[in-house]
Design a protein around this motif. Sequence first.
Motif, PDB file in Angstrom:
ATOM      1  N   HIS A 200     -47.694 -59.341  21.230  1.00  7.31           N
ATOM      2  CA  HIS A 200     -48.203 -58.890  19.942  1.00  7.31           C
ATOM      3  C   HIS A 200     -49.588 -58.271  20.152  1.00  7.31           C
ATOM      4  O   HIS A 200     -50.426 -58.846  20.850  1.00  7.31           O
ATOM      5  CB  HIS A 200     -48.338 -60.062  18.971  1.00  7.31           C
ATOM      6  CG  HIS A 200     -47.087 -60.873  18.807  1.00  7.31           C
ATOM      7  ND1 HIS A 200     -46.205 -60.678  17.774  1.00  7.31           N
ATOM      8  CD2 HIS A 200     -46.587 -61.894  19.546  1.00  7.31           C
ATOM      9  CE1 HIS A 200     -45.206 -61.528  17.875  1.00  7.31           C
ATOM     10  NE2 HIS A 200     -45.411 -62.288  18.942  1.00  7.31           N
ATOM     11  N   TYR A 224     -53.609 -62.238   9.972  1.00 11.77           N
ATOM     12  CA  TYR A 224     -52.658 -61.738  10.972  1.00 11.77           C
ATOM     13  C   TYR A 224     -52.166 -62.874  11.862  1.00 11.77           C
ATOM     14  O   TYR A 224     -50.956 -63.033  12.084  1.00 11.77           O
ATOM     15  CB  TYR A 224     -53.331 -60.649  11.806  1.00 11.77           C
ATOM     16  CG  TYR A 224     -52.555 -60.248  13.038  1.00 11.77           C
ATOM     17  CD1 TYR A 224     -51.339 -59.575  12.931  1.00 11.77           C
ATOM     18  CD2 TYR A 224     -53.029 -60.543  14.316  1.00 11.77           C
ATOM     19  CE1 TYR A 224     -50.621 -59.203  14.057  1.00 11.77           C
ATOM     20  CE2 TYR A 224     -52.323 -60.179  15.439  1.00 11.77           C
ATOM     21  CZ  TYR A 224     -51.120 -59.508  15.306  1.00 11.77           C
ATOM     22  OH  TYR A 224     -50.408 -59.159  16.423  1.00 11.77           O
ATOM     23  N   ARG A 225     -53.084 -63.682  12.356  1.00 12.65           N
ATOM     24  CA  ARG A 225     -52.679 -64.785  13.227  1.00 12.65           C
ATOM     25  C   ARG A 225     -51.834 -65.805  12.474  1.00 12.65           C
ATOM     26  O   ARG A 225     -50.864 -66.346  13.019  1.00 12.65           O
ATOM     27  CB  ARG A 225     -53.925 -65.455  13.819  1.00 12.65           C
ATOM     28  CG  ARG A 225     -54.613 -64.599  14.873  1.00 12.65           C
ATOM     29  CD  ARG A 225     -55.927 -65.199  15.324  1.00 12.65           C
ATOM     30  NE  ARG A 225     -56.504 -64.414  16.420  1.00 12.65           N
ATOM     31  CZ  ARG A 225     -57.760 -64.508  16.831  1.00 12.65           C
ATOM     32  NH1 ARG A 225     -58.580 -65.371  16.228  1.00 12.65           N
ATOM     33  NH2 ARG A 225     -58.205 -63.769  17.821  1.00 12.65           N
ATOM     34  N   ARG A 228     -48.364 -64.348  12.107  1.00  8.86           N
ATOM     35  CA  ARG A 228     -47.696 -64.320  13.419  1.00  8.86           C
ATOM     36  C   ARG A 228     -47.248 -65.722  13.819  1.00  8.86           C
ATOM     37  O   ARG A 228     -46.123 -65.922  14.300  1.00  8.86           O
ATOM     38  CB  ARG A 228     -48.680 -63.761  14.458  1.00  8.86           C
ATOM     39  CG  ARG A 228     -48.074 -63.460  15.819  1.00  8.86           C
ATOM     40  CD  ARG A 228     -49.163 -63.003  16.768  1.00  8.86           C
ATOM     41  NE  ARG A 228     -50.072 -64.095  17.112  1.00  8.86           N
ATOM     42  CZ  ARG A 228     -51.375 -63.955  17.325  1.00  8.86           C
ATOM     43  NH1 ARG A 228     -51.946 -62.759  17.190  1.00  8.86           N
ATOM     44  NH2 ARG A 228     -52.105 -64.990  17.663  1.00  8.86           N
ATOM     45  N   ARG A 229     -48.109 -66.713  13.601  1.00 14.73           N
ATOM     46  CA  ARG A 229     -47.787 -68.083  13.996  1.00 14.73           C
ATOM     47  C   ARG A 229     -46.765 -68.728  13.073  1.00 14.73           C
ATOM     48  O   ARG A 229     -46.142 -69.731  13.444  1.00 14.73           O
ATOM     49  CB  ARG A 229     -49.074 -68.907  14.059  1.00 14.73           C
ATOM     50  CG  ARG A 229     -49.976 -68.469  15.215  1.00 14.73           C
ATOM     51  CD  ARG A 229     -51.399 -68.974  15.088  1.00 14.73           C
ATOM     52  NE  ARG A 229     -52.220 -68.462  16.193  1.00 14.73           N
ATOM     53  CZ  ARG A 229     -53.547 -68.577  16.259  1.00 14.73           C
ATOM     54  NH1 ARG A 229     -54.206 -69.181  15.273  1.00 14.73           N
ATOM     55  NH2 ARG A 229     -54.205 -68.094  17.289  1.00 14.73           N
ATOM     56  N   THR A 237     -45.584 -59.529   7.974  1.00 13.27           N
ATOM     57  CA  THR A 237     -46.966 -59.716   8.424  1.00 13.27           C
ATOM     58  C   THR A 237     -47.886 -58.737   7.701  1.00 13.27           C
ATOM     59  O   THR A 237     -48.959 -59.112   7.205  1.00 13.27           O
ATOM     60  CB  THR A 237     -47.070 -59.509   9.942  1.00 13.27           C
ATOM     61  OG1 THR A 237     -46.326 -60.541  10.601  1.00 13.27           O
ATOM     62  CG2 THR A 237     -48.525 -59.566  10.408  1.00 13.27           C
ATOM     63  N   GLU A 260     -45.737 -54.746  18.261  1.00 11.70           N
ATOM     64  CA  GLU A 260     -45.026 -55.695  19.116  1.00 11.70           C
ATOM     65  C   GLU A 260     -44.409 -54.931  20.278  1.00 11.70           C
ATOM     66  O   GLU A 260     -43.804 -53.871  20.091  1.00 11.70           O
ATOM     67  CB  GLU A 260     -43.904 -56.398  18.341  1.00 11.70           C
ATOM     68  CG  GLU A 260     -44.382 -57.281  17.208  1.00 11.70           C
ATOM     69  CD  GLU A 260     -43.235 -57.871  16.409  1.00 11.70           C
ATOM     70  OE1 GLU A 260     -43.485 -58.802  15.626  1.00 11.70           O
ATOM     71  OE2 GLU A 260     -42.084 -57.382  16.567  1.00 11.70           O
TER      72      GLU A 260
END
Length: 421
Positions: A200, A224-225, A228-229, A237, A260
């Motif tokens: 990513h 964002y994190r 993503r997590r 996202t 990605e």
Amino acid sequence: MSALNTLAGRLHHAKPEDLPGIAEDAAISLGATATTLYLVDYSQVDLLAQVPANRPAPDPIPIDGTVAGRAYSTGVPTRIADLQTGGDQLWLPVVDGAERVGVFAVTLSAAAAADPAVQANLQTLTTLLGQILAARHGYGDALERTRRRLPMQLAAEIIWTQLPPLTFATDRATVAAILEPAYDVGGDAFDYAANGDTLHVALFDAVGHGIEASSLTALALSAYRNARRCGLDLSDTYRSIDKWVNAQHPGSFVTAVLAELDTPNGTYRKISAGHPGELLLRNGRCIAELPAPTAMPLGLGNLVDPIPGITEITLEPGDQLLLYTDGVVEARTDAGDLFGVERLTDFVTKALADQLPAAETMRRLVHAILAHQHERLQDDATAVLVEWNGAPVPAATDAPPPSLISNRSLPAPDALTVPSH
């Protein structure tokens, strides 16, 4: 083994400022007579000595034009003869994975210099030292203070605290980034994460300057994190970050690339949220500038169809993608001469032709941008170089070659008017 025992026995209760002394004691047990640890400064201009408290620090060493700098730039240990003692001076690159931390200067006696095992053991010690420095630096401020040639502005402190290391590599992909002005950056940031077969990558550029911009960027990066997590795909996202930016900073926005890379087969998918298109480099030349934008900037997506456009391409082994913020190409001389996409492309292709490591290519790029604008950037300049090294995907012999670039769910062109920063 005695060197490892020295490290292991003293690390449990060591503060960051204790590490140079511990490393020196371990090196002496391997045959060295003296050592000095040098850390790279935030702008990657100088190597700055981190020494025990009871020892005066030697002068900074410039990276360009020095033996120490060559070891740092190339990642290759450098050995020169010490004519006064008959021994050798070793300059060993200190790295944490692919991240360049600095160099470890080691003085050897004539006897130790003649023993090949000594240098091999010292290189192993230096490898461990890089990992220890990365693990321990957050427990105190000594290493951070050493790395700063100038006072860090609060806006920059906010950003640097959130960033991952500038360089990361696996056997299939490499990421290398730069960020300037290092001590006064505000609205730019980058991120990456390797999760299974997916790499990513993201790049952010918030509207405005100073604390307001850095706070906005910090929110976008954290959102964002979080997305993503939580396992969200690219579209969700984008929508999640857009929602948070709009809710917390109504009227503001962040341009971004959310991407990605499938590392086994080289499939690259991305959303360009009001951001410049990446440069696709192959065999030492730029072959395409990827479509952009494919969605509204983050924070403004609620104004149009919330389904963002996704661009997908298939890379070939050795391909590089250069992501950059507009501060890179809009850097200008006093006479108004822009750095521009063409100059950016020429610089990167020449650096790659010289077979420089990705991290060194980016270091030299940012200094070229600074030199173009006489060290006075009008805007943050951030860039990320992504290289795919994976095996090629066999093509079907009875099928036509695939199109290089495909766009899906692309919003109407009139919905992609990007507000000026």
